[in-house]
Scaffold this active site. Structure first.
Site, PDB file in Angstrom:
ATOM      1  N   HIS A  69       0.869  -1.187   0.000  1.00  0.00           N
ATOM      2  CA  HIS A  69       0.000   0.000   0.000  1.00  0.00           C
ATOM      3  C   HIS A  69       0.901   1.230   0.000  1.00  0.00           C
ATOM      4  O   HIS A  69       1.702   1.429   0.913  1.00  0.00           O
ATOM      5  CB  HIS A  69      -0.925   0.002   1.216  1.00  0.00           C
ATOM      6  CG  HIS A  69      -1.910   1.132   1.195  1.00  0.00           C
ATOM      7  ND1 HIS A  69      -3.169   1.020   0.647  1.00  0.00           N
ATOM      8  CD2 HIS A  69      -1.795   2.417   1.632  1.00  0.00           C
ATOM      9  CE1 HIS A  69      -3.792   2.181   0.756  1.00  0.00           C
ATOM     10  NE2 HIS A  69      -2.992   3.044   1.344  1.00  0.00           N
ATOM     11  N   CYS A  70       0.751   2.051  -1.026  1.00  0.00           N
ATOM     12  CA  CYS A  70       1.639   3.202  -1.195  1.00  0.00           C
ATOM     13  C   CYS A  70       0.951   4.479  -0.740  1.00  0.00           C
ATOM     14  O   CYS A  70      -0.099   4.848  -1.295  1.00  0.00           O
ATOM     15  CB  CYS A  70       2.053   3.325  -2.660  1.00  0.00           C
ATOM     16  SG  CYS A  70       3.150   4.727  -2.967  1.00  0.00           S
ATOM     17  N   PRO A  71       1.487   5.193   0.245  1.00  0.00           N
ATOM     18  CA  PRO A  71       0.867   6.460   0.675  1.00  0.00           C
ATOM     19  C   PRO A  71       0.997   7.560  -0.364  1.00  0.00           C
ATOM     20  O   PRO A  71       0.247   8.526  -0.335  1.00  0.00           O
ATOM     21  CB  PRO A  71       1.640   6.804   1.962  1.00  0.00           C
ATOM     22  CG  PRO A  71       2.949   6.094   1.831  1.00  0.00           C
ATOM     23  CD  PRO A  71       2.670   4.847   1.050  1.00  0.00           C
TER      24      PRO A  71
END
Length: 353
Positions: A69-71
């Site tokens: 999961h990439c912010p």
């Protein structure tokens, strides 16, 4: 060229953000009912986890071929947007390298035109250039400071994002994800610990870097397959990886230790009331913290010197199947004393699992 870099970077960035990774359909089950025994069941999505899929706490869905999961894109990187995300990681450093070259040459030429050498000192006059008294773009002290600051940002972005690009290309060329690389390492540790004599073979690596590359990058921009069924190498089948995940979960349950909360903990990231060492050694991770009340039971699976990670033992009928996992201060819990020797698995039993 700078406009071209900007357009391509933003196009891939927003594609990775809005196209999304692709989610396992809610209520999904394999075509053959007997294959359910090889898969994990997600209580949140009310469906089985397809091969290579994982449940994301932030997206609250099971993501197909989840990498992480990439912010930055506020979304997961997975099956559908892996190519766009990787292209963004490539184009951003290239654009920053081009911008850095412009910044360096601009500052060099402007300072060269303003520098004067004396017998005992070197002076720089930022008011005007000696050779070009009427520049097209005024270059004063504020412009020099802004250019120097922008150069630092460009170089920092080049190094940071460039390293992420190298990491992504390594996993793509072996047809893995970051999570699957971690699973493979844990499989080797499990086999070595229990000395089972097994040989774990990653099933999705075709053996050819070019074929692995083409599974992610295509001319149409749509990755190969449907995100649920994947081609596997000889000697493996669709559920080789999922079976290994089930073995690791069983091993995790064997190694977990039960603790009881002796102090309340609100779940804050850096608790002030739990000691100075606990405050300054909080885990640098996006994983959540769990709030504890005195008397709660927790199954701890890993830990640091002043922190532990585990799952709170809840009443399955009351909580509706929701799991509470996260970090908590070691100071707030104590190890449970077993009532009898049969409550705790012995070493021989652990070795047999």
């Amino acid at each position: 060229m700078l406009l071209n870099w900007t357009v391509m970077i933003l196009y891939n960035y927003f594609s990775a953000m809005f196209v999304g990774p692709g989610y396992v359909p809610l209520g999904w089950t394999p075509e053959k009912s007997q294959d359910c025994m090889y898969l994990q069941y997600c209580k949140v999505c009310q469906s089985y986890k397809a091969p290579r899929s994982h449940h994301c706490r932030k997206c609250n869905r099971c993501v197909m071929k989840m990498d992480h999961h990439c912010p930055w894109i506020n979304n997961c990187c997975g099956y559908q947007n892996h190519a766009s995300f990787t292209l963004f990681l490539l184009l951003a450093p290239l654009g920053c390298i081009h911008a850095s070259f412009i910044f360096v040459m601009t500052m060099y030429t402007q300072l060269y035109n303003r520098i004067s050498f004396g017998w005992s000192s070197v002076k720089i006059d930022m008011s005007a250039a000696k050779r070009d008294p009427r520049p097209i773009i005024p270059f004063g002290l504020s412009a020099f400071a802004a250019s120097l600051f922008a150069l630092g940002l460009a170089l920092g972005t080049t190094i940071a994002v460039g390293m992420l690009f190298i990491i992504q290309m390594k996993v793509i060329l072996t047809n893995k994800t970051s999570i699957e690389s971690w699973i493979e390492e844990k499989a080797k540790d499990r086999i070595q610990y229990y000395q089972t004599g097994e040989t774990f073979i990653f099933p999705y690596d075709t053996g050819s870097k070019w074929k692995n590359f083409k599974q992610v990058f295509t001319w149409s921009g749509i990755p190969e397959g449907d995100g649920l069924d994947w081609p596997v190498r000889d000697g493996c089948h669709q559920y080789t990886l999922t079976i290994e995940q089930l073995k690791q979960k069983a091993d995790k349950r064997v190694r977990s230790v039960r603790y009881r909360a002796i102090e309340d903990y609100s779940g804050v990231c850096c608790p002030v009331t739990k000691g100075v060492k606990t405050f300054f050694t909080t885990p640098c991770t996006e994983e959540p913290r769990i709030a504890l009340s005195k008397g709660d039971l927790i199954l701890a699976t890993r830990g640091l010197k002043h922190w532990m990670y585990g799952e709170k033992i809840l009443d399955s009928a009351a909580d509706g199947g929701i799991r509470e996992r996260g970090w908590f201060p070691r100071k707030c819990v104590e190890k449970c004393q077993y009532d009898s020797e049969t409550d705790q698995p012995v070493d021989g039993e652990k070795k047999n699992r």
